[in-house]
Motif scaffolding. Structure first.
Motif, short mmCIF file in Angstrom:
data_model
loop_
_atom_site.label_atom_id
_atom_site.label_comp_id
_atom_site.label_asym_id
_atom_site.label_seq_id
_atom_site.Cartn_x
_atom_site.Cartn_y
_atom_site.Cartn_z
N GLY A 150 0.91 -1.20 -0.04
CA GLY A 150 0.00 0.00 -0.07
C GLY A 150 0.96 1.38 -0.07
N TRP A 151 2.23 1.12 -0.27
CA TRP A 151 3.05 2.15 -0.46
C TRP A 151 2.91 2.89 -1.81
N LEU A 152 2.98 2.17 -2.72
CA LEU A 152 2.93 2.71 -4.05
C LEU A 152 1.53 2.65 -4.78
N ARG A 153 1.34 3.70 -5.60
CA ARG A 153 -0.03 3.49 -6.51
C ARG A 153 0.14 2.33 -7.34
N LYS A 154 -1.01 1.57 -7.48
CA LYS A 154 -1.17 0.41 -8.24
C LYS A 154 -1.02 0.50 -9.60
N ASP A 155 -1.35 1.62 -10.20
CA ASP A 155 -1.27 2.11 -11.53
C ASP A 155 0.25 2.37 -12.12
N LEU A 156 0.94 2.82 -11.14
CA LEU A 156 2.35 3.14 -11.50
C LEU A 156 3.19 2.15 -12.26
N ASP A 157 3.74 2.59 -13.30
CA ASP A 157 4.28 1.85 -14.27
C ASP A 157 5.84 1.74 -13.31
N HIS A 158 6.29 0.49 -13.23
CA HIS A 158 7.77 0.33 -12.51
C HIS A 158 8.75 0.94 -13.35
N ARG A 159 8.84 0.74 -14.61
CA ARG A 159 10.13 1.33 -15.26
C ARG A 159 9.99 2.98 -15.16
N ILE A 160 9.17 3.42 -15.26
CA ILE A 160 8.95 5.06 -15.16
C ILE A 160 9.40 5.48 -13.88
N ALA A 161 8.95 4.65 -13.12
CA ALA A 161 9.08 5.10 -11.51
C ALA A 161 10.61 4.93 -11.32
N LEU A 162 11.16 3.78 -11.70
CA LEU A 162 12.57 3.51 -11.40
C LEU A 162 13.54 4.30 -12.18
#
Length: 191
Positions: free
Chosen positions: A143-155
């Motif tokens: 529950g820390w990160l938004r579920k719709d967040l793209d891993h690649r972009i966030a990283l």
């Protein structure tokens, strides 16, 4: 005739890094490296065809070492601890953006050894992202990160924080804390 001093590839790579940081791509030379290693330039040409191959091989060596250290992230059990490790890992590599810039200046021609090492470097970059996918999934599950967040972009965003300049000489600890807080909580006041 004096015997040539023996050296290891690791010794070469450890010596290359500060030279690249000092001279950049254009001014880096086998002459600088040979002088620092106390060997002849000819001795270096036995191992490397040219400076471009040397730099790319060094970049592969460096990224492998960084990836090995990054893999220790899995020793932490919670997302919060893993995320702290990741941010500390990224932010303590202030010189990384300079090395990436140097590596991007190396001309890559098809069918050369430089191209071969460039492909290895690309695979290692992808492996680094894959290594962190479970961390991002854990963050979503916890529950820390938004579920719709793209891993690649966030990283990618997190990795690019190393290139944020500290023009105003903010104390390093405060600079790191501020960047961490901006990544965690954003810029906007939550109402």
């Amino acid at each position: 005739m004096a015997r040539e001093r023996k050296f290891t590839l690791e010794e070469v790579y450890r010596t290359v890094k500060p030279l690249l940081l000092t001279y950049g791509y254009d001014k880096f030379s086998f002459g600088h490296l040979a002088e620092d290693l106390d060997v002849s330039r000819g001795a270096l040409y036995k191992y490397f065809k040219n400076k471009d191959e040397l730099i790319m091989r060094y970049m592969v060596f460096e990224l492998r070492e960084q990836l090995a250290e990054l893999k220790t992230i899995h020793a932490y059990n919670t997302f919060e601890d893993q995320f702290d490790f990741l941010l500390d890992w990224v932010l303590k590599r202030e010189e990384l953006h300079v090395l990436i810039q140097v590596g991007s200046q190396v001309p890559v021609r098809a069918g050369t050894s430089v191209e071969k090492y460039k492909h290895k470097l690309d695979r290692l970059h992808l492996q680094m992202y894959k290594e962190l996918n479970p961390v991002m999934e854990l963050g979503k599950e916890a529950g820390w990160l938004r579920k719709d967040l793209d891993h690649r972009i966030a990283l990618g965003f997190i990795f690019q924080t190393v290139a944020i300049p500290n023009h105003f000489d903010v104390q390093h600890e405060e600079w790191v804390k501020t960047i961490k807080d901006m990544i965690r909580y954003g810029l906007f006041v939550q109402s």
